[in-house]
Structure formats: C-alpha cells, structure tokens
Design an enzyme around this catalytic site. Structure first.
Site: not given
Ligand SMILES: Cc1cc2nc3c(=O)[nH]c(=O)nc-3n(C[C@H](O)[C@H](O)[C@H](O)COP(=O)(O)OP(=O)(O)OC[C@H]3O[C@@H](n4cnc5c(N)ncnc54)[C@H](O)[C@@H]3O)c2cc1C
Length: 303
Positions: A176, A226, A296
C-alpha cells in the site's frame, strides 16, 4: 499574492474549473472533510500544466486527489489548492494485452475494459472505488494481487509542468505504498500489462469478488475502506475485533460491526470523531497484542 487574489487570477486562467471554499466532504467517500481554500478539476493536461506552473511560481501548495476513497480530510479543511484528477483524464487504450489508462479512470471501468478485451490480471480491481492514479500511488490491491503486478510505466507531471516517464523499478512499490506517495508529482497515465484470458472467466472472477465484498464489507455506509494496514503476519480487522472494538462509536463514526477494519460514517461523523476512534482502536489493540496499527488512509488538512 494571497489565495483570495490567487483565486481570481486562477479562475480567469482556468474558466469553469475553479471553486473557492469547496467542502471536501463532497469529494471523499467518507463524506467527511472541511473546505479546501481552492478546488480545481482541470479540463485536461494543458490546463493541468497551466495550473501547476502557476501555483509553483507563487509557492501555493497543491494536493492531488482522485476519487477520495482513501482520504481522511480534517475538519479545518485544506490550506492550499486541491486538484482533482477526474473524468477529463479517464481514457483507456487497449493494445493487445497492454492497457494505457488515464489517471482519472475508475479502477472498475479499467477492469471492465480489460475483461471485454480478454485481458486478465486486473480482476482484483473489481469493487475498489478508486481511480487509476490513486491506485498506483497507493499500490492498491486485493485477493493476492496489486497494482505492482501490472504496472509497466507511469507518466507524471512535475511542478514545472514537464512530463516524466517512470518505469516500474523507479516506483519502488511496497505494501500500500509507492515512491510516488507524498511527492509533488501528479500521475497522468499508466501503462499496464495483463495476460490473455477468456472474458467469461474474467467476468466470473470479478463477480465473485464483488459478491464477496457485498457480503463482508459495510457498503451501505460511507467509508474509506480499510483504515489500518495489516501488520506483518496478521490481519488488522481480526486484531481490532479481538481487542473488543467492533461496534465502538464516537459521535456518528463507528467501528463497523460488519468489518472491524472499516470505520463507517453513520450520518454526521466528523474527522475528529474518526480520529478519536482511530486512537482508541490503536490503544486497545496495543494493550491487548503489543502491536501498533499504522494507518492505510491518508490524512490531509488541519484540525
Ligand atoms: C469501500 C471501499 C473498499 C476499498 N477496498 C480497497 C481494496 O480492496 N484494496 C485497496 O488497496 N484499497 C481499497 N480501498 C481504498 C481506496 O479505494 C484505494 O486506496 C484507491 O486506490 C484510492 O484511489 P483514489 O483515486 O480514491 O485516491 P485518493 O483517495 O483520492 O488518494 C489517495 C492517495 O493518492 C494520491 N493521488 C490520487 N490521485 C493522484 C494522482 N493522479 N496523482 C498523484 N497523486 C494522486 C493522493 O494524494 C493520496 O495520497 C477501498 C475503499 C473503499 C471506500
């Protein structure tokens, strides 16, 4: 120049893409978070380049987000400029088993495009509600696979608007995490390689993952998935449950009775409520097992 003056200038530089005092609760899956001073959703790469060079020249901090599904934004909000990499960056190209995806593409969309084209290896993405950009930064994963297994190359933009291509080795993926986390670089695009596979088998596996999530995760309430990382050799959810935290509540934030590593927002939870619960869970798990759970979720903003 101060931010209010900056807002005017930026609004004329990027018409229709800039908002002031935007509640971050609108942009996080937890539905929690105070206002960002300035919030921008750039309409494309050119606009993004204009924004980053403009902000860099004036010393304004930029925070890049995707779908906000791994973010806890504090109640005081964010002093600076939040940049959402969204729909304008969501094209996918397929070349055999190689996929090139814009950072704003939702992981579920990417997995479905792969399935339709008989490209396996992305099944684990089904049900993760993040963008490709957030997923590569976080090295998102599930069911024994993660982004590190797929990603060949990432295109990023640096603060002077220059594009750089990073090979998988430079990304230094870990559990992660990646070398992109916490840097002032914005992810624009990834190239990933899957394997040829029967589309029906891919679909069946994705459906199975989604069904498993529905059965084991509290998907009817806002959350960030998580909250804690699994410690080496253990499962955070199990430790939290054994420490007696399941169902524990602070205001409208609750350690989910369905999945102990989720903290759900029952309606009006604040970031403060979530932070208090996080601390109590960490303390109780430490007292019972001598293990310090680490976050996380990424925490942004001020109290
Ligand atoms: C119901 C649910 C289930 C989930 N299940 C999982 C799972 O099974 N496995 C898992 O790993 N995660 C899971 N997650 C967490 C999450 O979905 C992942 O970590 C996902 O990859 C985050 O993507 P995001 O676009 O929402 O990033 P954000 O939450 O918007 O950002 C996360 C990080 O990435 C950075 N970031 C985002 N986009 C960019 C970009 N374009 N350029 C530079 N930096 C950027 C942000 O600054 C931040 O540090 C879950 C979340 C929920 C709500």
């Amino acid at each position: 120049m101060n931010l209010p003056a900056g807002f005017k200038e930026l609004s004329s530089l990027l018409p229709g893409q800039v908002k002031a005092n935007e509640p971050m609760s609108r942009h996080t899956t937890w539905r929690i978070g105070g206002p960002a001073d300035i919030f921008v959703e750039p309409a494309g790469v050119r606009e993004l380049a204009r924004l980053v060079t403009w902000a860099h020249a004036r010393g304004f901090p930029l925070y890049f987000i995707g779908n906000g599904s791994n973010l806890l934004v504090k109640d005081g909000g964010i002093r600076g400029i939040v940049v959402k990499i969204g729909r304008a960056f969501s094209q996918v190209q397929v070349h055999g088993t190689t996929l090139i995806a814009g950072a704003g593409t939702m992981l579920g969309v990417l997995a479905t495009v792969a399935q339709k084209n008989g490209v396996g290896g992305l099944e684990f993405c089904a049900g993760i509600p993040g963008t490709v950009g957030g997923a590569v930064v976080m090295n998102a994963g599930a069911n024994g696979s993660c982004m590190a297994d797929l990603v060949q190359e990432v295109t990023v933009m640096d603060p002077s608007g220059e594009l750089e291509r990073w090979g998988a080795g430079k990304l230094d993926f870990g559990y992660r995490t990646s070398n992109l986390l916490g840097r002032s670089l914005v992810v624009l695009e990834i190239t990933c390689r899957g394997v040829a596979r029967d589309p029906d088998l891919i679909r069946a596996e994705m459906e199975q993952y989604i069904a498993r999530r529905r059965a084991s995760q509290p998907l009817s309430y806002p959350s960030a998935g998580s909250v804690f990382k699994n410690p080496p050799g253990g499962k955070a959810g199990w430790l939290i449950e054994q420490a007696g935290c399941k169902g524990m509540r602070q205001g409208d934030a609750q350690v989910s009775p369905v999945h102990a590593n989720f903290i759900v927002n029952l309606g009006r939870a604040t970031a403060r409520d979530v932070q208090i619960l996080i601390q109590r869970v960490q303390q109780l798990v430490y007292e019972r097992f001598g293990i310090t759970l680490t976050l996380e979720v990424q925490v942004l903003g001020e109290d």
